[in-house]
Design a protein around this motif. Structure first.
Motif, PDB file in Angstrom:
ATOM      1  N   ALA A  32      32.144  46.495  32.768  1.00  0.00           N
ATOM      2  CA  ALA A  32      30.998  45.637  32.421  1.00  0.00           C
ATOM      3  C   ALA A  32      29.881  46.501  31.825  1.00  0.00           C
ATOM      4  O   ALA A  32      28.752  46.510  32.303  1.00  0.00           O
ATOM      5  CB  ALA A  32      30.498  44.837  33.628  1.00  0.00           C
ATOM      6  N   HIS A  34      26.976  48.478  30.026  1.00  0.00           N
ATOM      7  CA  HIS A  34      25.646  48.248  29.465  1.00  0.00           C
ATOM      8  C   HIS A  34      25.133  49.600  28.954  1.00  0.00           C
ATOM      9  O   HIS A  34      25.872  50.608  28.999  1.00  0.00           O
ATOM     10  CB  HIS A  34      24.719  47.634  30.512  1.00  0.00           C
ATOM     11  CG  HIS A  34      24.683  48.374  31.815  1.00  0.00           C
ATOM     12  ND1 HIS A  34      24.208  49.665  31.927  1.00  0.00           N
ATOM     13  CD2 HIS A  34      25.084  48.020  33.056  1.00  0.00           C
ATOM     14  CE1 HIS A  34      24.292  50.060  33.180  1.00  0.00           C
ATOM     15  NE2 HIS A  34      24.840  49.086  33.896  1.00  0.00           N
ATOM     16  N   TYR A  71      32.215  40.142  40.383  1.00  0.00           N
ATOM     17  CA  TYR A  71      31.963  41.320  39.546  1.00  0.00           C
ATOM     18  C   TYR A  71      32.485  41.061  38.136  1.00  0.00           C
ATOM     19  O   TYR A  71      33.640  40.679  37.961  1.00  0.00           O
ATOM     20  CB  TYR A  71      32.609  42.578  40.157  1.00  0.00           C
ATOM     21  CG  TYR A  71      31.879  43.813  39.725  1.00  0.00           C
ATOM     22  CD1 TYR A  71      30.733  44.226  40.385  1.00  0.00           C
ATOM     23  CD2 TYR A  71      32.281  44.522  38.598  1.00  0.00           C
ATOM     24  CE1 TYR A  71      30.015  45.326  39.958  1.00  0.00           C
ATOM     25  CE2 TYR A  71      31.569  45.631  38.165  1.00  0.00           C
ATOM     26  CZ  TYR A  71      30.446  46.028  38.855  1.00  0.00           C
ATOM     27  OH  TYR A  71      29.727  47.118  38.419  1.00  0.00           O
ATOM     28  N   PRO A  72      31.642  41.249  37.090  1.00  0.00           N
ATOM     29  CA  PRO A  72      32.078  40.889  35.730  1.00  0.00           C
ATOM     30  C   PRO A  72      33.199  41.808  35.224  1.00  0.00           C
ATOM     31  O   PRO A  72      33.172  43.009  35.453  1.00  0.00           O
ATOM     32  CB  PRO A  72      30.802  41.062  34.887  1.00  0.00           C
ATOM     33  CG  PRO A  72      29.883  41.904  35.696  1.00  0.00           C
ATOM     34  CD  PRO A  72      30.262  41.754  37.124  1.00  0.00           C
ATOM     35  N   ARG A  73      34.177  41.214  34.555  1.00  0.00           N
ATOM     36  CA  ARG A  73      35.306  41.992  34.018  1.00  0.00           C
ATOM     37  C   ARG A  73      35.614  41.538  32.592  1.00  0.00           C
ATOM     38  O   ARG A  73      35.851  40.363  32.362  1.00  0.00           O
ATOM     39  CB  ARG A  73      36.565  41.768  34.872  1.00  0.00           C
ATOM     40  CG  ARG A  73      36.473  42.300  36.300  1.00  0.00           C
ATOM     41  CD  ARG A  73      37.685  41.808  37.083  1.00  0.00           C
ATOM     42  NE  ARG A  73      37.796  42.411  38.397  1.00  0.00           N
ATOM     43  CZ  ARG A  73      37.167  41.976  39.477  1.00  0.00           C
ATOM     44  NH1 ARG A  73      36.343  40.934  39.401  1.00  0.00           N
ATOM     45  NH2 ARG A  73      37.338  42.570  40.640  1.00  0.00           N
ATOM     46  N   ASP A  74      35.606  42.463  31.636  1.00  0.00           N
ATOM     47  CA  ASP A  74      36.010  42.160  30.257  1.00  0.00           C
ATOM     48  C   ASP A  74      36.503  43.454  29.623  1.00  0.00           C
ATOM     49  O   ASP A  74      35.751  44.152  28.931  1.00  0.00           O
ATOM     50  CB  ASP A  74      34.829  41.560  29.473  1.00  0.00           C
ATOM     51  CG  ASP A  74      35.261  41.062  28.093  1.00  0.00           C
ATOM     52  OD1 ASP A  74      36.372  41.426  27.648  1.00  0.00           O
ATOM     53  OD2 ASP A  74      34.484  40.321  27.469  1.00  0.00           O
ATOM     54  N   ASP A  78      34.790  46.048  26.839  1.00  0.00           N
ATOM     55  CA  ASP A  78      34.467  47.396  27.313  1.00  0.00           C
ATOM     56  C   ASP A  78      35.140  48.465  26.455  1.00  0.00           C
ATOM     57  O   ASP A  78      34.533  49.491  26.137  1.00  0.00           O
ATOM     58  CB  ASP A  78      34.893  47.564  28.781  1.00  0.00           C
ATOM     59  CG  ASP A  78      33.907  46.902  29.748  1.00  0.00           C
ATOM     60  OD1 ASP A  78      32.790  46.556  29.314  1.00  0.00           O
ATOM     61  OD2 ASP A  78      34.260  46.739  30.934  1.00  0.00           O
ATOM     62  N   SER A 187      25.192  46.084  36.013  1.00  0.00           N
ATOM     63  CA  SER A 187      26.153  45.035  35.657  1.00  0.00           C
ATOM     64  C   SER A 187      25.829  43.745  36.398  1.00  0.00           C
ATOM     65  O   SER A 187      26.205  42.659  35.968  1.00  0.00           O
ATOM     66  CB  SER A 187      27.574  45.486  36.009  1.00  0.00           C
ATOM     67  OG  SER A 187      27.818  46.746  35.440  1.00  0.00           O
TER      68      SER A 187
END
Ligand code: AMP
Length: 282
Positions: A32, A34, A71-74, A78, A187
């Protein structure tokens, strides 16, 4: 950019790179990405021949099932961001490759793991962090590992582990990257909505108030702590802790002198946030 899924694949790549005389910089993450993550990656890429990022949402360091689930997941996004930051290799193991059946070993760092984040999130949190980072360092075998000051206690725990277990790696600590209004990037910030996004600035206000007291000459820890707490309460946030500690041992300091860490954690809406400032007091 290459992506590896198992410790063996990662180790084979590192062995070849080292044989070719290349230096390796490594950024462990949970994804995630940033701007904070990307600053670590850019630095790793600029200081080493090969830059590796790991992406693994480590279940053993989460003390709340809801936090892990949210929890963000991509991974695809990424991977694009990592490549744009100069990363050549992404290590994204599956949980089954990290914790196969029969897995039974835990790395536990006494003392510095047991207070603040360790006390609030429970002993499993830093055990999970230390164990997974020990495994990642054995897979990536880098020259330098890049960690964010944002997670100051994690830095202290991992420094201790690296020293105690003779990992042959230099630790590079990178400054906290913030939003324009001062909120530390995380995140979890994406889950702050409306009013909560404004209230999240209470952490920054508390740290600024404490820094202001120190700049005015205050050296008694409790007075500096009170100033920080008052500033946070004015913004409608009651922190889980607002502590002023030694940045290596994380033991509280009665009088401020030398390197001092001001660390804060607070729940704002659905999100638990942390932040800190490292200051040299003379
Ligand atoms: P995470 O994916 O949250 O485990 O973070 C991976 C690495 O990025 C850790 O070393 C963090 O300390 C670091 N990091 C997270 N947020 C920031 C930030 N705002 N500025 C700098 N580093 C950060």
């Amino acid at each position: 950019m290459q992506i590896f899924r198992t410790p063996r694949e990662m180790q084979d790549f590192v062995r070849e790179s080292r044989r070719a005389g290349k230096t390796i910089g490594f950024v462990p993450t949970m994804g995630a990405f940033h701007a904070g993550h990307l600053s670590l990656m850019r630095r790793a890429a600029s200081e080493n021949d090969v830059a590796v990022v790991s992406l693994f949402v480590n279940p053993t360091q989460f003390n709340e099932a809801a936090d892990l689930a949210a929890y963000p997941r991509d991974e695809a996004a990424d991977a694009r961001l990592a490549e744009s930051a100069g990363i050549q290799v992404m290590y994204a193991p599956d949980a089954s490759a990290m914790y196969p059946p029969g897995f039974a070993t835990t790395v536990s760092v006494a003392g510095v793991s047991e207070v603040l984040e360790g006390a609030t999130r429970g002993p499993g949190h830093f055990q999970g962090v230390a164990t997974v980072v020990a495994k990642l360092l054995n897979a990536v075998a880098c020259d330098r590992v890049y960690l964010g000051q944002k997670d100051a206690q994690q830095v202290a725990v991992l420094h201790r582990m690296i020293r105690d277990l003779d990992f042959d790696v230099d630790v590079v600590v990178c400054a906290t990257v913030r939003e324009p209004d001062g909120l530390a990037m995380s995140s979890r910030n994406a889950r702050l909505r409306g009013d909560d996004r404004t209230r999240a600035l209470a952490l920054r206000h508390g740290l600024d108030a404490a820094l202001g007291e120190i700049a005015r000459g205050e050296r008694a820890m409790e007075r500096v702590q009170m100033a920080g707490l008052r500033a946070m309460h004015e913004k409608g946030v009651d922190p889980e802790y607002f502590a002023i500690v030694d940045p290596t041992s994380f033991m509280p300091l009665a009088r401020l002198n030398g390197d001092v860490l001001i660390a804060v954690a607070a729940r704002v809406g659905p999100v638990r946030l942390i932040d800190n400032e490292l200051v040299h007091v003379s």
